[in-house]
Design an enzyme around this catalytic site. Structure first.
Site, PDB file in Angstrom:
ATOM      1  CB  CYS A  24     122.973  81.853 110.542  1.00  0.00           C
ATOM      2  SG  CYS A  24     123.580  80.209 110.140  1.00  0.00           S
TER       3      CYS A  24
ATOM      4  NE  ARG B 270     126.300  74.084 105.526  1.00  0.00           N
ATOM      5  CZ  ARG B 270     127.023  74.744 106.439  1.00  0.00           C
ATOM      6  NH1 ARG B 270     127.997  74.130 107.069  1.00  0.00           N
ATOM      7  NH2 ARG B 270     126.783  76.000 106.696  1.00  0.00           N
TER       8      ARG B 270
ATOM      9  CG  HIS C 270     121.641  82.817 105.678  1.00  0.00           C
ATOM     10  ND1 HIS C 270     122.435  83.663 106.390  1.00  0.00           N
ATOM     11  CD2 HIS C 270     121.950  81.572 106.103  1.00  0.00           C
ATOM     12  CE1 HIS C 270     123.203  82.979 107.207  1.00  0.00           C
ATOM     13  NE2 HIS C 270     122.929  81.695 107.067  1.00  0.00           N
TER      14      HIS C 270
END
Lengths: 246, 480
Positions: free
Chosen positions: A97, A131, A197
Site C-alpha cells: 500500500c 476509497r 492488507h
C-alpha cells in the site's frame, strides 16, 4: 544453531503500522521457523541510514497520511540512494500500500500537487476521493501450486505501472491497482508490491514461501530448495475466504 | 418544550418506543431517529436547562459512562443515560424522548435529574452544541474501525469541533498526547486527569525478547507538529505516558486529578487500592473493575463527578464520597461482570479494536483466576468489515492461559492469528459460528474449579453470544 538464517528489515514500524501489516513479518518468521530457519527482525526508522548489505528481506508497509508524509521525506533524503541500489542489485522487498506507492516516481494529490517519491519502481500514483475498500481475490502466475491470493484493500490512490515493471497478479474480485486495467501490485526484479492488507502473507503461504525462497536463494545459492511445510491452518483460512465470498 | 414540532415529535417518539417495547424490541434508536426527522432541533430543545455530562473518545466510553452513572446514583441523583452502543444522535434523542418519565421518577424519589451520555466521536461534532453539557469527558484516541473513519486525526477533529460548540468544562486525559493537544485555545476550561508517573509500568510485557523484536503498534510515537519522536519518562500502555518533544517543548501536562497505585500489584485481580490526588485532597479507594485500562476509566469518572459537583455546588460530591462510591461500582454484563456457574465462572470483555484486545489479553495474562480465553470475531458492518487489526495486536509478548478457543464468522482469521503467535496448535480449539455455543459449554466444562473462562468477543459476535447466555443462564440482559 540453525544452518540458515535471514535478517528482515522492518522499515518504519513505529510509523507504518496500519491494517495488520505487522502480520507479514510474523508470517516470514513463522514459516521460516517451520523449516528451522532462523530469523532476526531489525526495525529501521527515521534518521537511520539504510545499510543494504545487512538485510535479506526488506518489509515496507503503509500508514496514515500524516505518518506517510514524514516517512516519505526520510525515505527520499536519508535512505533513498541505498534503497534504490538495493532494488537494482536484486535484493528482496515486500512493499504494501503506502510503501508500494512511495517506491514509485510520484504521488499526485487530488489538487494536482505532485509529491516526489523514491523512484525505485517504475510506477506512479494518483490520489482520488473515493476509497477502494473490501475483500479481494487475485490470480498470481508466480505461485505455481496455488495461484489464488486473498487480501483486503483500503486505498484511495490509483497506481499505474510503467513498462519496466509487471503486475503481481490479475484482479479476480476487488479493484487492485487502479480499478481500470485489472492489474494488482507490481513486480520488479525481487521487489514484490501489493495493495493487499489483511495481512497479505498469513493467508497466502505460497507467496510467503515464494519470497522466502527468493531471499534464501540469493543468500545461499540459486539451487537452494525450500522444503515443503505444513499449511493446515492457512488452508482453513483460505477455505473460509473462498466460501464467504459474496 | 418550546415548539409545537418538538411537542409532536416527543409524542410520536414516545408512541414508537411504547409499541416497540410491546413487541419485545429494544427501541434504543428508532424513536429518536423519528423525533429528529420531525423536529430537527429536538435534542437542543429537550436538553435546554438540563444538567448533562458527555463522554466521548475511542475506548472506555461505556465503562466510564457506567462508572459516572453509578457514582451519581449513589449520591442523590436520578441518572438518565443512553443505552450502551446507542451513542449516535438517534440514541441520544431516544433518551430525551423519555424525558417526562425521567422528570416524574426523579421527582417522586426526591432525586436530582442528571443526564450522563456516551457519544460516538463523529456524532459528538454534531450534537455537542445542541446539548450544552456542563462537563465533557474525553477518554482517549486509539485506532477504531478505521474503515469507517479513515484517519485518527479526523476523529480528533470531530471531537474538537464538538468541544467548540459548548462552553463546558473539558476533562482531558493528560497521558494521551493526541487528546492532551485538545487543550490548545481551550486552556481556561480544561482540566487534566491521569495516572501518577510513579505508577506507570510499561505494558506488563512478559516475553521481553519477543516484544523487542516486533514492538506492538503504537498510535502516536511522534509529535505531530514537529515530527520528532517523543521521549518518554514513563509509560503505562499504548502511547499513554509522560511524553515530551524536544523540538517544540510540548510535554505531558501535570494532571490536576491523578490516581496512584502500587505498580508491583496486579490490576488484573479485584481490589487494587487506588489513591486519588488533587488540589487539597488525597483519598483512598479501590479499582472496582479489573484491568489497567479501567484505572484510566476510574480516574476519568472520578474527575467528572467531582468537577460536576464543583460546578453545581453539590457538597455530596466531595472527593471522599466520590472515591467511596466509585469503589462500589459493580461491573456490567459484557464488561467484566463474572457469572458464577457451579464452582467456576465466566466473564465477557467486549473488544472492538487493537488497544481493546491488547488490554484484555494483558489483563487475562496476569489474572490469577484465568482458566482459558475464548475469542470470537465477526466482520459485520457494526464490527468493521476489515479484520486485519487483529495482526496489529501484540499476542506474542504475553503469556496466555493454556486453553485457547476461537470462533465467530471469522474464526479462521483468529485461528491463524493464534497459530502465528506461536501459541502451539495443541492448545487451540476452534469452531465455526454455528458450533460456537456448544464449544462455549465444552470450554466451561474444561475450565478448572475456581477458575474463570474469559470471553473476548467483538460487537456482533457478542450480541449473538449474549442472547445464548441470557437464555441459558437466565441472566438479566444488560441492554435494557
Amino acid at each position: 544453531m540453525s544452518k540458515y538464517s535471514l535478517r528482515i528489515c522492518h522499515l518504519y514500524p513505529d510509523l507504518l503500522n496500519l491494517y495488520g501489516d505487522r502480520g507479514n513479518i510474523l508470517a516470514f518468521t513463522f514459516r521460516a521457523g517451520l523449516r528451522d530457519i532462523e530469523t532476526e527482525v531489525v526495525a529501521l526508522s527515521m534518521g537511520q541510514p539504510f545499510e543494504k548489505d545487512q538485510y535479506d528481506i526488506v518489509f515496507f508497509g503503509g500508514g496514515q497520511d500524516a505518518e506517510q508524509n514524514m516517512v516519505r521525506r526520510d525515505l527520499v533524503s536519508v535512505k533513498g540512494p541505498a534503497v534504490r541500489e538495493a532494488v537494482e542489485e536484486g535484493r528482496v522487498f515486500l512493499c504494501i500500500c503506502g510503501g508500494y506507492q512511495m517506491m514509485g516516481h510520484y504521488y499526485q494529490e487530488q489538487n494536482g500537487n505532485k509529491i516526489d517519491c523514491l523512484g525505485a519502481l517504475d510506477i506512479y500514483t494518483e490520489g482520488k476521493k473515493d476509497r477502494f475498500i473490501g475483500n479481494t481475490e487475485y490470480h498470481c502466475d508466480l505461485l505455481v501450486n496455488d495461484p489464488v491470493i486473498y487480501g483486503f484493500e483500503n486505498h484511495s490512490g490509483r497506481t499505474y505501472l510503467g513498462d519496466s515493471v509487471r503486475p503481481l497478479a490479475k484482479v479476480v474480485s476487488g479493484k487492485g491497482n487502479n480499478g481500470e486495467d485489472g492489474t494488482e501490485g507490481a513486480v520488479y526484479k525481487n521487489v514484490i508490491a501489493s495493495y493487499s492488507h489483511g495481512s497479505l502473507l498469513p493467508k497466502n503461504p505460497e507467496l510467503t514461501d515464494h519470497i522466502l525462497t527468493l531471499a534464501l536463494g540469493r543468500k545461499y545459492g540459486e539451487d537452494f530448495v525450500l522444503e515443503p511445510a505444513d499449511k493446515t491452518f492457512e488452508e482453513i483460512a483460505r477455505k473460509e475466504m473462498k466460501s464467504c465470498k459474496k | 418544550m418550546g415548539s409545537f414540532r418538538v411537542g409532536f415529535a416527543f409524542v410520536v417518539a414516545g408512541g414508537i418506543r411504547f409499541s416497540l417495547r410491546l413487541l419485545g424490541k429494544g427501541a434504543t434508536a428508532l424513536p429518536g431517529k423519528v423525533a429528529i426527522k420531525i423536529a430537527p432541533r429536538f435534542i437542543w430543545e429537550m436538553a435546554d436547562g438540563r444538567d448533562i455530562i458527555t463522554i466521548t473518545g475511542t475506548n472506555g466510553k461505556t465503562t466510564t459512562t457506567h462508572m459516572i452513572s453509578e457514582i451519581l446514583r449513589n449520591s442523590g441523583y436520578y441518572v438518565a443515560t443512553n443505552v450502551s452502543g446507542a451513542n449516535l444522535a438517534s440514541g441520544i434523542a431516544t433518551t430525551f424522548a423519555q424525558e417526562r418519565r425521567h422528570i416524574k421518577r426523579a421527582k417522586r424519589k426526591g432525586l436530582k435529574l442528571v443526564y450522563v451520555l456516551e457519544i460516538d466521536e463523529a456524532a459528538f461534532a454534531k450534537v455537542a452544541g445542541d446539548l450544552s453539557p456542563k462537563v465533557c469527558v474525553v477518554t482517549n484516541l486509539f485506532r477504531d474501525q478505521l474503515d469507517r473513519f479513515g484517519e485518527l486525526l479526523y476523529t480528533r477533529d470531530c471531537i474538537e469541533k464538538g468541544l467548540d460548540l459548548t462552553d463546558a468544562k473539558i476533562l482531558l486525559n493528560a497521558d494521551d498526547s493526541m487528546i492532551a493537544a485538545l487543550r490548545k485555545n481551550r486552556e481556561a476550561r480544561t482540566l487534566f486527569y491521569g495516572v501518577d508517573e510513579q505508577s506507570m509500568t510499561q505494558n506488563n510485557v512478559t516475553n521481553v525478547a519477543m516484544a523487542k523484536a516486533l514492538p506492538a503498534s503504537s498510535d502516536a510515537e511522534y509529535c505531530l507538529s514537529c515530527k520528532r519522536k517523543y521521549d518518554y519518562g514513563a509509560r503505562s500502555f499504548g502511547h499513554f505516558g509522560t511524553y515530551s518533544c524536544e523540538t517544540c517543548g510540548d510535554s505531558r501536562q501535570n494532571p490536576q486529578i491523578s490516581v496512584y497505585f502500587d505498580p508491583s500489584m496486579s490490576s488484573s485481580d479485584p481490589g487494587l487500592p487506588l489513591t486519588f490526588q488533587g488540589k487539597g485532597f488525597s483519598v483512598e479507594g479501590v479499582l472496582p473493575i479489573p484491568g489497567s485500562h479501567n484505572i484510566y476509566n476510574a480516574v476519568s469518572a472520578f474527575a467528572a463527578c467531582s468537577t460536576f459537583g464543583d460546578i453545581v455546588g453539590d457538597s455530596d460530591l466531595s472527593p471522599e464520597h466520590v472515591a467511596l462510591a466509585l469503589s462500589q461500582v459493580q461491573p456490567a454484563f459484557g464488561r467484566m461482570e463474572k457469572i458464577q456457574v457451579g464452582d467456576k465462572s465466566f466473564c465477557i470483555l467486549l473488544v472492538k479494536n487493537p488497544v481493546g484486545l491488547d488490554r484484555a489479553l494483558s489483563m487475562v495474562a496476569s489474572a490469577s483466576d484465568a482458566g482459558g480465553i475464548y475469542l470470537l470475531l465477526n466482520s459485520n458492518i457494526a464490527d468493521g468489515t476489515d479484520v486485519s487489526w487483529i495482526w496489529d495486536v501484540d499476542f506474542e509478548s504475553k503469556t496466555l492461559p493454556d486453553q485457547l478457543y476461537c470462533s465467530g464468522e471469522r474464526y479462521a482469521d483468529m485461528l491463524l492469528r493464534l497459530v502465528y503467535s506461536g501459541a502451539g496448535t495443541d492448545r487451540i480449539r476452534y469452531a465455526a459460528m454455528p458450533e460456537a455455543f456448544k464449544m462455549f459449554e465444552d470450554a466451561l466444562d474444561a475450565c478448572a474449579p475456581g477458575k474463570c473462562l474469559y470471553i473476548l468477543p467483538n460487537y456482533t459476535s457478542m450480541l449473538a453470544l449474549r442472547e445464548f447466555l441470557v437464555r441459558k443462564y437466565r441472566l438479566k440482559d444488560f441492554w435494557r
